[in-house]
Enzyme design. Structure first.
Site, PDB file in Angstrom:
ATOM      1  N   THR A   1       0.677  -1.131   0.081  1.00 23.60           N
ATOM      2  CA  THR A   1      -0.008  -0.048  -0.042  1.00 23.60           C
ATOM      3  C   THR A   1       0.743   1.135   0.049  1.00 23.60           C
ATOM      4  O   THR A   1       1.906   1.351   0.658  1.00 23.60           O
ATOM      5  CB  THR A   1      -0.965   0.028   1.317  1.00 23.60           C
ATOM      6  OG1 THR A   1      -1.701   1.384   1.442  1.00 23.60           O
ATOM      7  CG2 THR A   1      -0.017  -0.296   2.586  1.00 23.60           C
ATOM      8  N   ASP A   2       0.302   2.158  -0.454  1.00 24.85           N
ATOM      9  CA  ASP A   2       0.823   3.710  -0.360  1.00 24.85           C
ATOM     10  C   ASP A   2       1.165   4.160   1.034  1.00 24.85           C
ATOM     11  O   ASP A   2       1.694   5.042   1.037  1.00 24.85           O
ATOM     12  CB  ASP A   2       0.391   4.747  -1.500  1.00 24.85           C
ATOM     13  CG  ASP A   2      -1.284   4.853  -1.044  1.00 24.85           C
ATOM     14  OD1 ASP A   2      -1.669   4.290  -0.056  1.00 24.85           O
ATOM     15  OD2 ASP A   2      -1.933   5.697  -1.665  1.00 24.85           O
ATOM     16  N   GLU A   3       0.287   3.606   2.094  1.00 21.50           N
ATOM     17  CA  GLU A   3       0.459   4.053   3.187  1.00 21.50           C
ATOM     18  C   GLU A   3       1.713   3.963   3.782  1.00 21.50           C
ATOM     19  O   GLU A   3       1.770   4.611   5.144  1.00 21.50           O
ATOM     20  CB  GLU A   3      -0.868   3.194   4.078  1.00 21.50           C
ATOM     21  CG  GLU A   3      -2.202   3.627   3.548  1.00 21.50           C
ATOM     22  CD  GLU A   3      -3.258   3.291   4.477  1.00 21.50           C
ATOM     23  OE1 GLU A   3      -2.959   2.997   5.689  1.00 21.50           O
ATOM     24  OE2 GLU A   3      -4.440   3.132   4.002  1.00 21.50           O
TER      25      GLU A   3
ATOM     26  N   TYR B   1      -1.886  -0.471  11.050  1.00 20.77           N
ATOM     27  CA  TYR B   1      -1.969  -1.299   9.734  1.00 20.77           C
ATOM     28  C   TYR B   1      -0.704  -0.898   8.709  1.00 20.77           C
ATOM     29  O   TYR B   1      -0.025  -1.775   8.571  1.00 20.77           O
ATOM     30  CB  TYR B   1      -3.200  -0.799   9.215  1.00 20.77           C
ATOM     31  CG  TYR B   1      -3.334  -1.130   7.699  1.00 20.77           C
ATOM     32  CD1 TYR B   1      -3.331  -2.603   7.352  1.00 20.77           C
ATOM     33  CD2 TYR B   1      -3.155  -0.185   6.780  1.00 20.77           C
ATOM     34  CE1 TYR B   1      -3.383  -2.748   5.788  1.00 20.77           C
ATOM     35  CE2 TYR B   1      -3.079  -0.515   5.332  1.00 20.77           C
ATOM     36  CZ  TYR B   1      -3.318  -1.739   5.146  1.00 20.77           C
ATOM     37  OH  TYR B   1      -3.221  -2.012   3.634  1.00 20.77           O
TER      38      TYR B   1
ATOM     39  N   LYS C   1       2.243  -3.219   7.363  1.00 19.24           N
ATOM     40  CA  LYS C   1       2.383  -3.463   5.827  1.00 19.24           C
ATOM     41  C   LYS C   1       3.902  -3.049   5.436  1.00 19.24           C
ATOM     42  O   LYS C   1       4.743  -3.691   4.652  1.00 19.24           O
ATOM     43  CB  LYS C   1       1.466  -2.640   5.082  1.00 19.24           C
ATOM     44  CG  LYS C   1       0.092  -3.312   5.317  1.00 19.24           C
ATOM     45  CD  LYS C   1       0.023  -4.617   4.592  1.00 19.24           C
ATOM     46  CE  LYS C   1       0.038  -4.604   3.026  1.00 19.24           C
ATOM     47  NZ  LYS C   1      -0.428  -5.792   2.304  1.00 19.24           N
TER      48      LYS C   1
HETATM   49  P1  NAD Z   1      -9.561  -7.563   2.288  1.00 19.76           P
HETATM   50  O1  NAD Z   1      -9.947  -7.140   3.795  1.00 19.76           O
HETATM   51  O2  NAD Z   1     -10.929  -7.116   1.596  1.00 19.76           O
HETATM   52  O3  NAD Z   1      -9.497  -9.191   2.037  1.00 19.76           O
HETATM   53  C1  NAD Z   1      -8.384  -9.858   2.639  1.00 19.76           C
HETATM   54  C2  NAD Z   1      -8.235 -11.133   2.423  1.00 19.76           C
HETATM   55  O4  NAD Z   1      -7.201 -12.095   3.013  1.00 19.76           O
HETATM   56  C3  NAD Z   1      -9.652 -11.888   2.822  1.00 19.76           C
HETATM   57  O5  NAD Z   1     -10.179 -12.816   2.030  1.00 19.76           O
HETATM   58  C4  NAD Z   1      -9.322 -12.598   4.148  1.00 19.76           C
HETATM   59  O6  NAD Z   1     -10.000 -13.827   4.291  1.00 19.76           O
HETATM   60  C5  NAD Z   1      -7.733 -12.966   3.889  1.00 19.76           C
HETATM   61  N1  NAD Z   1      -7.015 -13.338   4.944  1.00 19.76           N
HETATM   62  C6  NAD Z   1      -6.801 -12.403   5.965  1.00 19.76           C
HETATM   63  N2  NAD Z   1      -6.120 -12.897   7.192  1.00 19.76           N
HETATM   64  C7  NAD Z   1      -5.432 -14.031   6.099  1.00 19.76           C
HETATM   65  C8  NAD Z   1      -4.610 -15.292   6.783  1.00 19.76           C
HETATM   66  N3  NAD Z   1      -3.932 -15.017   7.872  1.00 19.76           N
HETATM   67  N4  NAD Z   1      -4.297 -16.358   5.792  1.00 19.76           N
HETATM   68  C9  NAD Z   1      -5.161 -16.444   4.614  1.00 19.76           C
HETATM   69  N5  NAD Z   1      -5.927 -15.441   4.257  1.00 19.76           N
HETATM   70  C10 NAD Z   1      -5.998 -14.258   5.135  1.00 19.76           C
HETATM   71  O7  NAD Z   1      -8.460  -6.635   2.025  1.00 19.76           O
HETATM   72  P2  NAD Z   1      -8.363  -5.871   0.329  1.00 19.76           P
HETATM   73  O8  NAD Z   1      -8.760  -4.488   0.616  1.00 19.76           O
HETATM   74  O9  NAD Z   1      -8.618  -6.657  -0.778  1.00 19.76           O
HETATM   75  O10 NAD Z   1      -6.597  -5.817   0.231  1.00 19.76           O
HETATM   76  C11 NAD Z   1      -5.808  -6.773  -0.220  1.00 19.76           C
HETATM   77  C12 NAD Z   1      -4.275  -6.388  -0.221  1.00 19.76           C
HETATM   78  O11 NAD Z   1      -4.446  -5.182  -0.911  1.00 19.76           O
HETATM   79  C13 NAD Z   1      -3.789  -6.115   1.233  1.00 19.76           C
HETATM   80  O12 NAD Z   1      -2.519  -6.961   1.192  1.00 19.76           O
HETATM   81  C14 NAD Z   1      -3.738  -4.655   1.159  1.00 19.76           C
HETATM   82  O13 NAD Z   1      -2.826  -4.068   2.113  1.00 19.76           O
HETATM   83  C15 NAD Z   1      -3.537  -4.169  -0.041  1.00 19.76           C
HETATM   84  N6  NAD Z   1      -4.176  -2.883  -0.464  1.00 19.76           N
HETATM   85  C16 NAD Z   1      -5.372  -2.610  -0.225  1.00 19.76           C
HETATM   86  C17 NAD Z   1      -5.892  -1.368  -0.803  1.00 19.76           C
HETATM   87  C18 NAD Z   1      -7.124  -0.784  -0.682  1.00 19.76           C
HETATM   88  O14 NAD Z   1      -7.440   0.317  -0.839  1.00 19.76           O
HETATM   89  N7  NAD Z   1      -8.252  -1.464  -0.214  1.00 19.76           N
HETATM   90  C19 NAD Z   1      -4.777  -0.424  -1.428  1.00 19.76           C
HETATM   91  C20 NAD Z   1      -3.564  -0.730  -1.625  1.00 19.76           C
HETATM   92  C21 NAD Z   1      -3.279  -1.915  -1.269  1.00 19.76           C
HETATM   93  O1  TDX Z   2     -16.907   5.986   7.711  1.00 12.61           O
HETATM   94  C1  TDX Z   2     -15.809   6.597   7.449  1.00 12.61           C
HETATM   95  N1  TDX Z   2     -15.664   8.023   7.254  1.00 12.61           N
HETATM   96  C2  TDX Z   2     -14.692   8.591   6.845  1.00 12.61           C
HETATM   97  O2  TDX Z   2     -14.508   9.743   6.637  1.00 12.61           O
HETATM   98  C3  TDX Z   2     -14.731   5.656   6.632  1.00 12.61           C
HETATM   99  C4  TDX Z   2     -15.071   4.248   7.204  1.00 12.61           C
HETATM  100  C5  TDX Z   2     -13.620   6.209   6.464  1.00 12.61           C
HETATM  101  N2  TDX Z   2     -13.427   7.572   6.420  1.00 12.61           N
HETATM  102  C6  TDX Z   2     -12.150   8.338   5.844  1.00 12.61           C
HETATM  103  C7  TDX Z   2     -10.782   7.727   6.377  1.00 12.61           C
HETATM  104  C8  TDX Z   2     -10.068   7.878   5.256  1.00 12.61           C
HETATM  105  O3  TDX Z   2      -9.511   9.458   5.076  1.00 12.61           O
HETATM  106  O4  TDX Z   2     -12.312   7.774   4.201  1.00 12.61           O
HETATM  107  C9  TDX Z   2     -10.884   7.813   3.913  1.00 12.61           C
HETATM  108  C10 TDX Z   2     -10.832   6.354   3.491  1.00 12.61           C
HETATM  109  O5  TDX Z   2     -10.982   5.448   4.712  1.00 12.61           O
HETATM  110  P1  TDX Z   2     -11.030   3.842   4.451  1.00 12.61           P
HETATM  111  O6  TDX Z   2     -11.795   3.118   3.285  1.00 12.61           O
HETATM  112  O7  TDX Z   2     -10.722   3.011   5.672  1.00 12.61           O
HETATM  113  O8  TDX Z   2      -9.371   3.532   3.617  1.00 12.61           O
HETATM  114  P2  TDX Z   2      -7.877   4.241   4.151  1.00 12.61           P
HETATM  115  O9  TDX Z   2      -7.825   4.166   5.595  1.00 12.61           O
HETATM  116  O10 TDX Z   2      -7.370   5.295   3.144  1.00 12.61           O
HETATM  117  O11 TDX Z   2      -7.126   2.849   3.480  1.00 12.61           O
HETATM  118  C11 TDX Z   2      -7.453   2.273   2.382  1.00 12.61           C
HETATM  119  O12 TDX Z   2      -6.470   2.465   1.367  1.00 12.61           O
HETATM  120  C12 TDX Z   2      -5.356   2.070   1.678  1.00 12.61           C
HETATM  121  C13 TDX Z   2      -7.392   0.499   2.552  1.00 12.61           C
HETATM  122  O13 TDX Z   2      -8.468   0.257   3.510  1.00 12.61           O
HETATM  123  C14 TDX Z   2      -6.192  -0.051   2.859  1.00 12.61           C
HETATM  124  O14 TDX Z   2      -6.063  -1.501   2.938  1.00 12.61           O
HETATM  125  C15 TDX Z   2      -5.123   0.546   1.829  1.00 12.61           C
HETATM  126  O15 TDX Z   2      -3.984  -0.007   2.259  1.00 12.61           O
END
Ligand code: NAD
Ligand code: TDX
Length: 339
Positions: A128-130, A155, A159
């Site tokens: 992630t960019d975080e 988190y 990462k």
């Molecule tokens: P998500 O929470 O929707 O899905 C995570 C999945 O991993 C689930 O299916 C869960 O069952 C599985 N999992 C969790 N712990 C596990 C374990 N110990 N063993 C096996 N499986 C396990 O997450 P997401 O939003 O799809 O993110 C996927 C990846 O992308 C993560 O690595 C996250 O850091 C990265 N990422 C997410 C975002 C975003 O915006 N959501 C952005 C950049 C990077």
């Molecule tokens: O109810 C809400 N109200 C609100 O203002 C929630 C759930 C979030 N927020 C804000 C927090 C953040 O500034 O919205 C923005 C986005 O929040 P999230 O969806 O929780 O994402 P963020 O914390 O930015 O992280 C996401 O992007 C990077 C993913 O969850 C991560 O897994 C990924 O690495």
């Protein structure tokens, strides 16, 4: 110079989550000759329904935990790559209870790279960019591959830790690896704990959307299908040992996104509640994806955020059976936190 790798039999960890399942769909739609073994523990965030229609000759599901070294010894041999999505992924959860993040994100990644090393399997780490921390709102800069690591939340620090482990395994053991750090994803199948689906499903259920702090925090939105095509590009053409940032120039503040959602759903723009801020809330993320674009020729296709958002809203309207079972518990958790 780019390299070329032709995977035939890959493991996708976390392939029942939001982004991992999108990647499995991407592979099935675009590379019918590639076999996929999905390894997923089906935590609260995993849903087998996300890939159920794909299960068969091309896609196989293994229910298991990435921390289980014995399982990895049985599973990994015979595969030629691991694409690692599995993680605890939600910042708010990591603030309430960091321990599962240490376990899955740090120990789980450690177990996987040990198995990849042992069986000489290529490894792509999805991050992630975080990990770079945040930028000021008035800073003209964006994150690049050279930006120092500076994570803020439990988190993002787990990462960042996992990224560093993968890099060290390259340098010390010659693990054949690549890393990608992507910005905020949106699209169908995203858990209702996350910002965009939370607000869409709140509106559907007649609950007022909730905005943290002053609502001016900026996220750099990318459609999850563009994330998948970028990961495939890096897996098959990326240089070993390299990190690539993935982003699609989608910077928007949360207030703007929420007003877009309200407008698309026919609600007044002010029909939401301000709630207390997230502790340590990162101010702004922004990705410079020049390396990925110029070196590997990748381009996003979902460049119109408004139309991507409309399609996402429509998906949640059309698929209540997917999100309704987890909605009440998710909102109860937020309510207990005052959010
Ligand atoms: P998500 O929470 O929707 O899905 C995570 C999945 O991993 C689930 O299916 C869960 O069952 C599985 N999992 C969790 N712990 C596990 C374990 N110990 N063993 C096996 N499986 C396990 O997450 P997401 O939003 O799809 O993110 C996927 C990846 O992308 C993560 O690595 C996250 O850091 C990265 N990422 C997410 C975002 C975003 O915006 N959501 C952005 C950049 C990077
Ligand atoms: O109810 C809400 N109200 C609100 O203002 C929630 C759930 C979030 N927020 C804000 C927090 C953040 O500034 O919205 C923005 C986005 O929040 P999230 O969806 O929780 O994402 P963020 O914390 O930015 O992280 C996401 O992007 C990077 C993913 O969850 C991560 O897994 C990924 O690495």
């Amino acid at each position: 110079m780019t390299e070329s790798f032709t995977p035939k039999n890959i493991i996708v960890t976390g392939g029942c989550g939001f982004i991992g399942s999108n990647f499995v769909h991407y592979v099935v739609n675009n590379h019918p000759d590639v076999h996929v073994t999905v390894l997923d523990a089906l935590t609260y965030a995993g849903n087998l329904e996300n890939i159920k229609p794909l299960l068969g000759d091309q896609v196989e599901f293994v229910h298991g935990n990435i921390c289980d070294a014995q399982l990895l010894d049985e599973l990994v041999p015979g595969h030629d790559a691991i694409v690692h999505y599995a993680a605890e992924s939600h910042n708010d959860n990591s603030i309430a209870d960091p321990e599962p993040f240490l376990k899955t994100n740090v120990e789980g990644t450690f177990r996987l790279i040990e198995a990849a090393r042992k069986y000489d399997v290529r490894f792509h780490h999805v991050s992630t960019d975080e990990v770079y921390g945040d930028l000021a709102l008035d800073d003209p800069a964006k994150f690049t591959e050279e930006t120092p690591y500076h994570p803020s939340s439990p988190y993002s620090s787990t990462k960042a830790s996992s990224d560093l482990l993968v890099r060290a395994w390259f340098r010390t053991y010659g693990l054949r690896m690549t890393i990608s750090n992507c910005s905020n994803n949106y699209g169908p199948y995203q858990h209702v704990e996350k910002f965009i689906p939370r607000q869409i499903t709140n509106i559907i259920e007649g609950i007022r959307p909730k905005l943290y702090g002053d609502g001016l925090n900026v996220r750099d939105w990318i459609h999850t299908e563009d994330h998948s095509s970028a990961v495939w590009t890096i897996l098959t053409q990326g240089r070993l040992g390299e990190t690539y940032l993935i982003g699609a120039n989608g910077e928007r503040n949360n207030l703007t996104v929420l007003k877009d959602i309200l407008r698309v759903m026919g609600q007044p723009e002010d029909a939401f509640d301000w709630v207390k801020d997230r502790p340590g809330h990162d101010r702004r993320y922004a990705i410079d994806a020049t390396k990925l674009r110029t070196e590997l020729g990748w381009k996003p296709t979902h460049t119109d955020f408004e139309s991507g958002l409309r399609a996402t809203v429509q998906w949640y309207v059309d698929n209540p059976q997917w999100w309704e079972p987890v909605k009440a518990a998710t909102e109860a958790k937020y309510k207990a936190q005052g959010q």
